[in-house]
Design an enzyme around this catalytic site. Structure first.
Site, mmCIF file in Angstrom:
data_model
loop_
_atom_site.group_PDB
_atom_site.id
_atom_site.type_symbol
_atom_site.label_atom_id
_atom_site.label_comp_id
_atom_site.label_asym_id
_atom_site.label_seq_id
_atom_site.Cartn_x
_atom_site.Cartn_y
_atom_site.Cartn_z
ATOM 1 N N ASP A 1 -1.880 -8.126 -6.991
ATOM 2 C CA ASP A 1 -2.300 -9.370 -6.348
ATOM 3 C C ASP A 1 -1.980 -10.588 -7.214
ATOM 4 O O ASP A 1 -1.627 -11.645 -6.694
ATOM 5 C CB ASP A 1 -3.797 -9.328 -6.028
ATOM 6 N N HIS B 1 0.779 -1.219 0.000
ATOM 7 C CA HIS B 1 0.000 0.000 0.000
ATOM 8 C C HIS B 1 0.824 1.289 0.000
ATOM 9 O O HIS B 1 0.508 2.249 -0.693
ATOM 10 C CB HIS B 1 -0.975 0.018 1.178
ATOM 11 N N GLU C 1 -7.059 -10.986 -10.841
ATOM 12 C CA GLU C 1 -5.940 -10.828 -9.912
ATOM 13 C C GLU C 1 -5.696 -12.076 -9.070
ATOM 14 O O GLU C 1 -4.874 -12.090 -8.178
ATOM 15 C CB GLU C 1 -6.140 -9.600 -9.027
HETATM 16 C C1 PEP Z 1 -4.037 -5.067 -7.875
HETATM 17 O O1 PEP Z 1 -4.149 -6.005 -7.089
HETATM 18 O O2 PEP Z 1 -3.201 -5.050 -8.805
HETATM 19 C C2 PEP Z 1 -4.893 -3.877 -7.748
HETATM 20 C C3 PEP Z 1 -4.894 -2.946 -8.674
HETATM 21 O O3 PEP Z 1 -5.667 -3.745 -6.648
HETATM 22 P P1 PEP Z 1 -5.128 -3.369 -5.167
HETATM 23 O O4 PEP Z 1 -3.719 -2.840 -5.326
HETATM 24 O O5 PEP Z 1 -6.067 -2.348 -4.650
HETATM 25 O O6 PEP Z 1 -5.205 -4.674 -4.482
HETATM 26 MG MG MG Z 2 -5.840 -6.221 -5.798
#
Ligand code: PEP
Ligand code: MG
Length: 582
Positions: free
Chosen positions: A467, A197, A443
Site C-alpha cells: 500500500d 491480491h 503503509e
Molecule cells: C501491505 O500493504 O504491504 C500489506 C502487507 O498489507 P495488504 O497486502 O494486506 O494490504
Molecule cells: Mg496493506
C-alpha cells in the site's frame, strides 16, 4: 501444428510451470453477428428461450452442489445463485434480448450482447456503487447464456484438473479463500498487478504466476493446449515449440534442484556474512497454510491477515469462531510469536458480511476501510481484540493495526484493547496478565512521515509496502493498466521507508517489512542497508530470502543503500539495484 504463441505480463513468482491450459470462466465469448429473415424470428426466439431454460438448469444444479459446501460458503454461494436464477426468470435482460431479436431482426447472441450493453449503460448512468456491482451479475448471467447459445461448456475454478494451468480474467480473493489452489501448477490472469491480491496469494503458495497479460490470451487459447508459465520473466507460452519446451524443462529441473539446496538451509540461521542476525517471519494468507511456515524456517508469523475469516459468508464471524482459528494458529507455532492484524477489508478485498459499510464508498481504496472502519464500529474491533487476547493464552501474540494515519487512531485502539483485556480479566477468562503489544502498519505516506510521533504510541511497526507504494506514487496496486508504473524503487518510497525505519530505531521499537517488496531478493541488500532487520514474507519465499541474507554483508548492504539514496532518478535507482552483486 499450431504455432507457438508468447504473451507477456508481470511475473510474480520465481518459478516455471508446464501443463495443460485450463480456461476458467472465459468472460465474453466471441459473438457472431448476422441478420435474420422475418420468417426465422420465431425460431430464433425459441433458440434463445431454450438457452434460457438450459442456463436455468445449470444454475439449479450449481445450487444443489453449493449445498455441499461448508456452511458459510454454502449460504453465500446460494444467495448469489438465487440472484442469477431470478434474473433468468424474466428480467429486463431476457425480455430485452428477445425483443431485440424481433425488432432488429438479428441473431440471438447479437441481440443478447446488445441487451447486456444497454443495461450496463443504464446501470452506470445511475452512478450508484451498489447497482454498479450488480453489473457483474448481468455480465455473469449474460455470458452463461452466450456460452449456452454457442455450445461452449461452462467451466469454473473448482473443476481445474490437478496440475492444470489456470488462464482466467481474474481470480478474486474470495475465490482464493474457497479453493485449494495447490491443485494448479500455475496461474495466468488478465487483471492484477505485482502487489495485488492474486500476486500475494500466488507468491505465498510458491505458484508460478504471470499477471496483467493481454486479454487475447483467453480468446486465442484452447482448453488442453500445452502452456508454459514463466514467473521469472513474466511470460506465458502457448504451444511451445519443441526447443522452447526443452529449454523450460531444463529451467524447471534446475529450479527443482535449487529448491533442494534451499531445503538444506532450513535449520541454518538468517545471518549475514559479517554476523548480523535477521529475523525472518511468515505472512499467513489462510489458516490452512500454517504447517508450511515452520517447515520453511520461519520464526513466527509477522502478518496474519484476519480478513479471510470474514470472506465468503453472509454474517460476521463470532468471537468464538475467530478465537478458534486464531488459537489454533498460535498453538501450531509452538512459542514463536504470531502477529494478528485487525480487519483490513476494503480496496481489493471485499466481504459481503460487511457489505453495508463498504458498498457506498466512492473510492474504496481511500474510503472507510481497515482501522477507520474498526474505530467506527468498536464492537467489531473489540470482538477481534477479545479473540486475539484469548488466543494469547496459547503463545506469544502481537496485534497490528492496518492503514493507520494518525497517532490518535493508535491511542483510541489501545484504549479499546485495554478495555477488552480488563473485561476478559473480570470475566475470569484464561488470558495473560497484560494485553498483547500493539503495533501500527506503516503503509500510508502520512504515517511514514509522522513515524516519530507514531513510534511514541506504538509497540512496533510493520511496513506495508504494497500500500505504501500505491499511495505514494498514486498507482493502484492491482490495476493492470498502470502495473508497469508501480515501482517500489521510486526514491519517494525509499525515503519514506528510511524515515520510518529510523524513527522506529530511535524509539527503540522493532520495525519489520511485510509487503511483497520484502520477498523480492533483488531488494534485500537495499532494505537491510536502510536499517531493516526483520522481514515477514510468504512462506514460499522464506528459503530464498534466507539464502540471500547469508550471501550479503551488512557493510556491503549499507554501501549499496547509500548509493541508491543519493539518486533521485527512478531509472538510475533501478539500474544500481539491478547491477548490484554481493
Ligand atoms: C501491505 O500493504 O504491504 C500489506 C502487507 O498489507 P495488504 O497486502 O494486506 O494490504
Ligand atoms: Mg496493506
Amino acid at each position: 501444428m499450431t504455432a507457438e504463441k508468447i504473451f507477456t505480463g508481470i511475473g510474480v513468482t520465481h518459478g516455471v510451470a508446464i501443463g495443460a491450459a485450463f480456461l476458467v470462466e472465459v468472460a465474453r465469448p466471441q459473438v457472431p453477428k448476422y441478420k435474420i429473415e422475418d420468417a426465422n424470428i420465431e425460431a430464433e426466439q425459441k433458440r434463445f428461450s431454450d438457452a434460457v431454460e438450459n442456463v436455468r438448469g445449470e444454475l439449479q444444479e450449481l445450487k444443489t452442489r453449493a449445498a455441499g459446501l461448508p456452511e458459510t460458503a454454502a449460504e453465500e454461494v446460494t444467495l448469489l445463485l438465487e440472484a442469477h436464477l431470478a434474473m433468468i426468470s424474466g428480467s429486463r435482460l431476457i425480455r430485452g434480448a428477445a425483443q431485440k431479436i424481433a425488432d432488429d431482426k438479428i441473431n440471438a447472441e447479437w441481440a443478447l450482447e446488445n441487451a447486456m450493453g444497454s443495461l450496463a449503460a443504464q446501470f452506470r448512468a445511475l452512478k450508484d456503487n451498489y447497482i454498479a456491482a450488480r453489473l457483474d451479475d448481468v455480465e455473469a448471467v449474460g455470458n452463461r447464456l452466450l456460452r449456452s447459445l454457442l455450445n461452449i461448456p461452462y467451466v469454473s475454478l473448482d473443476s481445474v484438473p490437478q496440475g492444470g494451468i489456470v488462464l482466467a480474467r481474474e481470480i478474486s480473493p474470495a475465490e482464493t479463500a474457497l479453493l485449494d489452489p495447490r491443485r494448479f501448477a500455475g496461474i495466468c490472469t488478465v487483471h492484477g498487478g505485482a502487489a495485488g491480491h492474486t500476486a500475494v496469494m500466488a507468491r505465498s503458495l510458491g505458484l508460478p504466476a504471470v499477471l496483467s497479460i493481454e486479454a487475447a490470451m483467453l480468446d486465442t487459447t484452447a482448453h488442453g493446449q500445452t502452456a508454459v508459465v514463466d514467473g521469472i520473466e513474466g511470460k506465458l507460452v502457448i504451444n511451445p515449440a519443441p526447443e522452447t519446451l526443452r529449454r523450460y524443462e531444463k529451467i524447471r529441473a534446475e529450479l527443482a534442484q535449487d529448491s533442494e539446496s534451499l531445503d538444506e538451509l532450513r535449520a541454518e540461521p538468517a545471518v549475514t556474512s559479517d554476523g548480523t542476525q535477521i529475523t525472518l517471519r511468515a505472512n499467513l494468507e489462510l489458516p490452512r497454510d500454517v504447517e508450511t511456515i515452520s517447515a520453511a524456517g520461519g520464526q513466527g508469523i509477522g502478518l496474519f491477515r484476519t480478513e479471510f475469516l470474514f470472506m465468503n459468508r453472509a454474517t460476521l464471524p463470532t468471537e468464538e469462531e475467530q478465537f478458534d482459528a486464531m488459537s489454533t494458529v498460535v498453538a501450531a507455532m509452538k512459542g514463536a510469536p504470531v502477529t494478528f492484524r485487525t480487519l483490513d477489508i476494503g480496496g481489493d478485498k471485499l466481504a459481503p458480511s460487511l457489505g453495508a459499510h463498504l458498498e457506498n464508498s466512492v473510492n474504496p481504496a481511500l474510503g472507510l476501510r481497515a482501522i477507520r472502519l474498526s474505530l467506527k464500529e468498536p464492537l467489531l474491533l473489540k470482538t477481534q481484540f477479545r479473540a486475539m487476547i484469548r488466543a494469547g493464552a496459547f503463545g506469544p501474540v502481537r496485534i497490528l493495526l492496518p492503514m493507520v494515519t494518525t497517532s490518535q487512531e493508535v491511542e483510541r485502539a489501545r484504549a479499546l484493547l485495554i478495555e477488552s483485556h480488563r473485561e476478559l480479566r473480570a470475566e475470569k477468562a484464561h488470558v495473560e496478565e497484560a494485553p498483547p503489544p500493539l503495533g501500527a502498519m506503516i503503509e500510508i505516506p502520512a504515517a511514514a512521515l509522522s513515524a516519530d510521533s507514531l513510534a511514541a504510541v506504538s509497540d512496533f511497526f510493520a511496513l506495508g509496502t504494497n500500500d505504501l507504494v500505491q499511495y505514494t506514487v498514486a498507482i493502484d496496486r492491482g490495476d493492470d493498466q498502470v502495473a508497469s508504473l508501480y515501482n517500489p524503487l521510486n526514491p519517494a518510497v525509499l525515503r519514506l521507508i528510511e524515515f520510518a525505519v529510523e524513527a522506529g530505531r530511535r524509539a527503540g521499537i522493532s520495525v519489520s517489512i511485510c509487503g511483497e517488496m520484502g520477498a523480492d531478493t533483488k531488494y534485500t541488500a537495499l532494505l537491510m542497508g536502510l536499517g531493516l532487520r526483520e522481514f515477514s514474507v510468504g512462506p514460499a519465499s522464506l528459503p530464498r530470502l534466507k539464502r540471500r541474507i547469508r550471501e550479503l554483508s551488512l557493510q556491503q548492504a549499507e554501501e549499496h543503500a547509500r548509493q541508491v539514496m543519493n539518486q533521485y532518478d527512478p531509472e538510475r535507482v533501478t539500474d544500481i539495484v539491478d547491477r548490484f552483486k554481493p
